[in-house]
Motif scaffolding. Sequence first.
Motif, PDB file in Angstrom:
ATOM      1  N   HIS A  42       0.841  -1.209   0.000  1.00 46.83           N
ATOM      2  CA  HIS A  42       0.000   0.000   0.000  1.00 46.83           C
ATOM      3  C   HIS A  42       0.873   1.255   0.000  1.00 46.83           C
ATOM      4  N   ASP A  45       3.678   1.848   2.846  1.00 44.67           N
ATOM      5  CA  ASP A  45       4.468   0.705   3.313  1.00 44.67           C
ATOM      6  C   ASP A  45       5.972   0.848   3.010  1.00 44.67           C
ATOM      7  N   HIS A 147       0.033  -7.728   2.366  1.00 41.94           N
ATOM      8  CA  HIS A 147       1.487  -7.756   2.595  1.00 41.94           C
ATOM      9  C   HIS A 147       2.054  -9.120   2.205  1.00 41.94           C
TER      10      HIS A 147
HETATM   11 ZN   LIG Z   1       0.223  -2.014   4.210  1.00 44.13          ZN
END
Ligand SMILES: [Zn+2]
Length: 246
Positions: A42, A45, A147
């Motif tokens: 995202h 991150d 993730h």
């Molecule tokens: Zn994330």
Amino acid sequence: MSDMTRRDMLQSAAILAAAGMLPATAKAGDNKKLKILIAGAHPDDPESSSGGTMALYADAGHEVVALYLTRGEAGIRGKSHEEAAKIRSAEAEASCKILGARPVFLTQIDGATEINTGRYDEAWKVIKDERPDILITHWPIDSHRDHRVISMLMYDAWLHAKKKFELFYFEVEAGQQTQHFAPTHYVDITTTEDRKRKACYAHPSQDAEKGFYVLHDEMNRFRGQEAGVDHAEAFIRHSQSSRGLL
Ligand SMILES: [Zn+2]
């Protein structure tokens, strides 16, 4: 080794030199210009996990790319996917500017990411085109499904590339998201922590200041204590990474 010696070593080694990836005094002008690619699920991150390291590499004249699997479509309450994607893409771009990085976006959707042959092909294509010397991505044991997805896609691309570049893993919200993370390498980010903070604050839709940056600040101070410096980012290097670039 005394604390002082250890600290000196970390500071002079600067970036990921301990990994044997980059000579201690490396500047892009003296040595090969490297491309470091940080792959996150995202917007925020790459920055929250590795922002201090990204700034160090960029400052040394190397090329830094932030690869985002999604545009954070599901990440703003009350906004449609389309609206959130627009806001969060702009935040990622502003954040990358602060760190000296170039953003690249894959086409998956936040909260609905998937792994299949088409997605493996898409991930491989971007890695084949970008040809990084160093790839850093999420550690696969993580409570967030997105993730885990980018971690698997990047690992697959690394295998496809015959392991011809360095593969490292980063941590995010250690304990809550990333789990069972035992670092092999530390980067002293004391000199770039302020830029990492600014880059994370460039994601106001995620309430970085009161939310995720608080966790990462604690994490970086804790890793700093382990490494004998004020702030550090911690990584795990895949032991089969190629060192061919040196
Ligand atoms: Zn994330």
